[in-house]
Motif scaffolding. Structure first.
Motif, PDB file in Angstrom:
ATOM      1  N   GLN A   1      44.522  24.383  28.510  1.00 25.26           N
ATOM      2  CA  GLN A   1      44.443  25.829  28.665  1.00 25.26           C
ATOM      3  C   GLN A   1      43.458  26.158  29.786  1.00 25.26           C
ATOM      4  O   GLN A   1      42.312  25.737  29.765  1.00 25.26           O
ATOM      5  CB  GLN A   1      43.970  26.467  27.362  1.00 25.26           C
ATOM      6  N   VAL A   2      43.939  26.935  30.732  1.00 27.67           N
ATOM      7  CA  VAL A   2      43.093  27.301  31.872  1.00 27.67           C
ATOM      8  C   VAL A   2      42.081  28.346  31.451  1.00 27.67           C
ATOM      9  O   VAL A   2      42.411  29.323  30.786  1.00 27.67           O
ATOM     10  CB  VAL A   2      43.952  27.832  33.027  1.00 27.67           C
ATOM     11  N   GLN A   3      40.845  28.105  31.843  1.00 28.27           N
ATOM     12  CA  GLN A   3      39.784  29.086  31.622  1.00 28.27           C
ATOM     13  C   GLN A   3      39.086  29.371  32.933  1.00 28.27           C
ATOM     14  O   GLN A   3      38.782  28.455  33.697  1.00 28.27           O
ATOM     15  CB  GLN A   3      38.774  28.558  30.604  1.00 28.27           C
ATOM     16  N   LEU A   4      38.852  30.651  33.173  1.00 28.29           N
ATOM     17  CA  LEU A   4      38.126  31.097  34.353  1.00 28.29           C
ATOM     18  C   LEU A   4      36.957  31.950  33.884  1.00 28.29           C
ATOM     19  O   LEU A   4      37.164  32.930  33.162  1.00 28.29           O
ATOM     20  CB  LEU A   4      39.036  31.914  35.274  1.00 28.29           C
ATOM     21  N   VAL A   5      35.759  31.585  34.301  1.00 33.29           N
ATOM     22  CA  VAL A   5      34.574  32.308  33.859  1.00 33.29           C
ATOM     23  C   VAL A   5      33.784  32.757  35.083  1.00 33.29           C
ATOM     24  O   VAL A   5      33.285  31.923  35.852  1.00 33.29           O
ATOM     25  CB  VAL A   5      33.690  31.434  32.954  1.00 33.29           C
TER      26      VAL A   5
ATOM     27  N   ARG B   1      42.810  22.407  33.884  1.00 31.90           N
ATOM     28  CA  ARG B   1      43.906  21.725  34.579  1.00 31.90           C
ATOM     29  C   ARG B   1      43.419  21.265  35.946  1.00 31.90           C
ATOM     30  O   ARG B   1      42.323  21.589  36.356  1.00 31.90           O
ATOM     31  CB  ARG B   1      45.114  22.643  34.738  1.00 31.90           C
ATOM     32  N   THR B   2      44.284  20.537  36.617  1.00 31.08           N
ATOM     33  CA  THR B   2      44.019  20.178  38.008  1.00 31.08           C
ATOM     34  C   THR B   2      44.506  21.303  38.900  1.00 31.08           C
ATOM     35  O   THR B   2      45.627  21.788  38.728  1.00 31.08           O
ATOM     36  CB  THR B   2      44.763  18.873  38.371  1.00 31.08           C
ATOM     37  N   PHE B   3      43.666  21.734  39.823  1.00 33.03           N
ATOM     38  CA  PHE B   3      44.001  22.902  40.631  1.00 33.03           C
ATOM     39  C   PHE B   3      44.491  22.545  42.035  1.00 33.03           C
ATOM     40  O   PHE B   3      44.706  23.443  42.861  1.00 33.03           O
ATOM     41  CB  PHE B   3      42.794  23.833  40.721  1.00 33.03           C
ATOM     42  N   SER B   4      44.670  21.288  42.287  1.00 36.36           N
ATOM     43  CA  SER B   4      45.199  20.877  43.583  1.00 36.36           C
ATOM     44  C   SER B   4      46.539  21.552  43.830  1.00 36.36           C
ATOM     45  O   SER B   4      47.426  21.536  42.974  1.00 36.36           O
ATOM     46  CB  SER B   4      45.365  19.359  43.624  1.00 36.36           C
ATOM     47  N   GLY B   5      46.695  22.155  45.016  1.00 37.24           N
ATOM     48  CA  GLY B   5      47.927  22.856  45.351  1.00 37.24           C
ATOM     49  C   GLY B   5      47.951  24.308  44.912  1.00 37.24           C
ATOM     50  O   GLY B   5      48.880  25.041  45.244  1.00 37.24           O
ATOM     51  N   TYR B   6      46.970  24.718  44.189  1.00 43.76           N
ATOM     52  CA  TYR B   6      46.905  26.106  43.725  1.00 43.76           C
ATOM     53  C   TYR B   6      46.121  26.977  44.702  1.00 43.76           C
ATOM     54  O   TYR B   6      45.460  26.489  45.621  1.00 43.76           O
ATOM     55  CB  TYR B   6      46.258  26.174  42.345  1.00 43.76           C
ATOM     56  N   VAL B   7      46.240  28.265  44.486  1.00 48.13           N
ATOM     57  CA  VAL B   7      45.478  29.273  45.222  1.00 48.13           C
ATOM     58  C   VAL B   7      44.538  29.948  44.238  1.00 48.13           C
ATOM     59  O   VAL B   7      44.924  30.252  43.104  1.00 48.13           O
ATOM     60  CB  VAL B   7      46.408  30.314  45.863  1.00 48.13           C
ATOM     61  N   ILE B   8      43.319  30.171  44.657  1.00 45.53           N
ATOM     62  CA  ILE B   8      42.341  30.856  43.823  1.00 45.53           C
ATOM     63  C   ILE B   8      41.853  32.086  44.573  1.00 45.53           C
ATOM     64  O   ILE B   8      41.824  32.089  45.806  1.00 45.53           O
ATOM     65  CB  ILE B   8      41.181  29.931  43.463  1.00 45.53           C
ATOM     66  N   GLY B   9      41.516  33.106  43.851  1.00 48.57           N
ATOM     67  CA  GLY B   9      41.146  34.322  44.534  1.00 48.57           C
ATOM     68  C   GLY B   9      40.367  35.291  43.666  1.00 48.57           C
ATOM     69  O   GLY B   9      39.963  34.966  42.542  1.00 48.57           O
TER      70      GLY B   9
ATOM     71  N   TYR C   1      46.619  33.184  36.056  1.00 49.29           N
ATOM     72  CA  TYR C   1      45.429  33.067  35.217  1.00 49.29           C
ATOM     73  C   TYR C   1      44.344  34.013  35.730  1.00 49.29           C
ATOM     74  O   TYR C   1      44.111  34.112  36.946  1.00 49.29           O
ATOM     75  CB  TYR C   1      44.903  31.629  35.233  1.00 49.29           C
ATOM     76  N   TRP C   2      43.696  34.664  34.776  1.00 47.55           N
ATOM     77  CA  TRP C   2      42.678  35.666  35.089  1.00 47.55           C
ATOM     78  C   TRP C   2      41.441  35.431  34.249  1.00 47.55           C
ATOM     79  O   TRP C   2      41.529  35.098  33.062  1.00 47.55           O
ATOM     80  CB  TRP C   2      43.212  37.074  34.801  1.00 47.55           C
ATOM     81  N   GLY C   3      40.275  35.630  34.885  1.00 51.40           N
ATOM     82  CA  GLY C   3      39.042  35.629  34.129  1.00 51.40           C
ATOM     83  C   GLY C   3      38.825  36.969  33.446  1.00 51.40           C
ATOM     84  O   GLY C   3      39.644  37.879  33.571  1.00 51.40           O
ATOM     85  N   GLN C   4      37.708  37.073  32.750  1.00 49.73           N
ATOM     86  CA  GLN C   4      37.388  38.301  32.025  1.00 49.73           C
ATOM     87  C   GLN C   4      36.744  39.356  32.907  1.00 49.73           C
ATOM     88  O   GLN C   4      36.684  40.530  32.524  1.00 49.73           O
ATOM     89  CB  GLN C   4      36.478  37.990  30.845  1.00 49.73           C
ATOM     90  N   GLY C   5      36.252  38.948  34.046  1.00 50.30           N
ATOM     91  CA  GLY C   5      35.676  39.898  34.982  1.00 50.30           C
ATOM     92  C   GLY C   5      34.161  39.956  34.931  1.00 50.30           C
ATOM     93  O   GLY C   5      33.544  39.659  33.899  1.00 50.30           O
ATOM     94  N   THR C   6      33.580  40.337  36.052  1.00 49.85           N
ATOM     95  CA  THR C   6      32.135  40.548  36.143  1.00 49.85           C
ATOM     96  C   THR C   6      31.910  41.854  36.896  1.00 49.85           C
ATOM     97  O   THR C   6      32.565  42.127  37.902  1.00 49.85           O
ATOM     98  CB  THR C   6      31.426  39.359  36.820  1.00 49.85           C
ATOM     99  N   GLN C   7      30.988  42.647  36.397  1.00 54.25           N
ATOM    100  CA  GLN C   7      30.774  43.987  36.957  1.00 54.25           C
ATOM    101  C   GLN C   7      29.841  43.930  38.157  1.00 54.25           C
ATOM    102  O   GLN C   7      28.770  43.311  38.107  1.00 54.25           O
ATOM    103  CB  GLN C   7      30.180  44.914  35.894  1.00 54.25           C
ATOM    104  N   VAL C   8      30.246  44.594  39.208  1.00 51.84           N
ATOM    105  CA  VAL C   8      29.409  44.769  40.396  1.00 51.84           C
ATOM    106  C   VAL C   8      29.205  46.261  40.588  1.00 51.84           C
ATOM    107  O   VAL C   8      30.173  47.013  40.698  1.00 51.84           O
ATOM    108  CB  VAL C   8      30.070  44.155  41.644  1.00 51.84           C
ATOM    109  N   THR C   9      27.962  46.678  40.638  1.00 52.97           N
ATOM    110  CA  THR C   9      27.625  48.083  40.844  1.00 52.97           C
ATOM    111  C   THR C   9      26.723  48.196  42.054  1.00 52.97           C
ATOM    112  O   THR C   9      25.671  47.543  42.113  1.00 52.97           O
ATOM    113  CB  THR C   9      26.931  48.680  39.619  1.00 52.97           C
ATOM    114  N   VAL C  10      27.152  49.006  43.011  1.00 43.57           N
ATOM    115  CA  VAL C  10      26.371  49.213  44.234  1.00 43.57           C
ATOM    116  C   VAL C  10      25.862  50.651  44.205  1.00 43.57           C
ATOM    117  O   VAL C  10      26.642  51.597  44.333  1.00 43.57           O
ATOM    118  CB  VAL C  10      27.211  48.951  45.487  1.00 43.57           C
ATOM    119  N   SER C  11      24.569  50.797  44.052  1.00 42.56           N
ATOM    120  CA  SER C  11      23.997  52.124  43.891  1.00 42.56           C
ATOM    121  C   SER C  11      22.512  52.075  44.180  1.00 42.56           C
ATOM    122  O   SER C  11      21.864  51.040  44.033  1.00 42.56           O
ATOM    123  CB  SER C  11      24.231  52.621  42.465  1.00 42.56           C
ATOM    124  N   LEU C  12      21.986  53.255  44.555  1.00 47.57           N
ATOM    125  CA  LEU C  12      20.540  53.356  44.790  1.00 47.57           C
ATOM    126  C   LEU C  12      19.800  53.337  43.476  1.00 47.57           C
ATOM    127  O   LEU C  12      20.275  53.776  42.464  1.00 47.57           O
ATOM    128  CB  LEU C  12      20.241  54.632  45.559  1.00 47.57           C
TER     129      LEU C  12
END
Length: 123
Positions: free
Chosen positions: A1-5, A27-35, A112-123
């Motif tokens: 099972q693929v996990q992305l963190v 899994r083995t990711f050879s030949g895959y695209v990550i983004g 396959y998708w990770g759960q996400g990480t929040q990015v906040t750009v603010s003063l």
């Protein structure tokens, strides 16, 4: 099972930098695209960048070209997104993705998708 963190998100001031990381396993990711995709409140998920597992090919959405750099470390099964010159418009949840249909810019190009990480750009 693929996990992305994902990790590395946070609060940063305009003009600042952050480095997102994605740890991949299952899994083995050879030949895959990550983004990376991102989603701001009330908006659709948006393609940000992608890289072939070989590292030879990359693709960026126009708004991040020259500011963001995608990379990967195949020995660690890890991927990174270095984000410089951040602006409030970059505020979003960032998702790590994996697929095998080329450097696509659509959500359906990635299985396959990770759960996400929040990015906040603010003063």
């Amino acid at each position: 099972q693929v996990q992305l963190v994902e990790s590395g998100g946070g609060l940063v001031q305009p003009g600042g930098s952050l480095r997102l990381s994605c740890a991949a396993s299952g899994r083995t990711f050879s030949g895959y695209v990550i983004g990376w995709f991102r989603q701001a409140p009330g908006l659709e998920r948006e393609f940000v960048a992608a890289i072939s597992w070989s590292g030879y090919s990359t693709r960026y959405t126009e708004s991040v070209k020259g500011r963001f750099t995608i990379s990967r470390d195949s020995t660690k099964n890890a991927m990174y997104l270095q984000m410089n010159s951040l602006s409030p418009e970059d505020t979003a949840t960032y998702y790590c993705v994996v697929g095998n249909r080329g450097l696509g810019a659509f959500t359906d190009d990635y299985d396959y998708w990770g759960q996400g990480t929040q990015v906040t750009v603010s003063l």
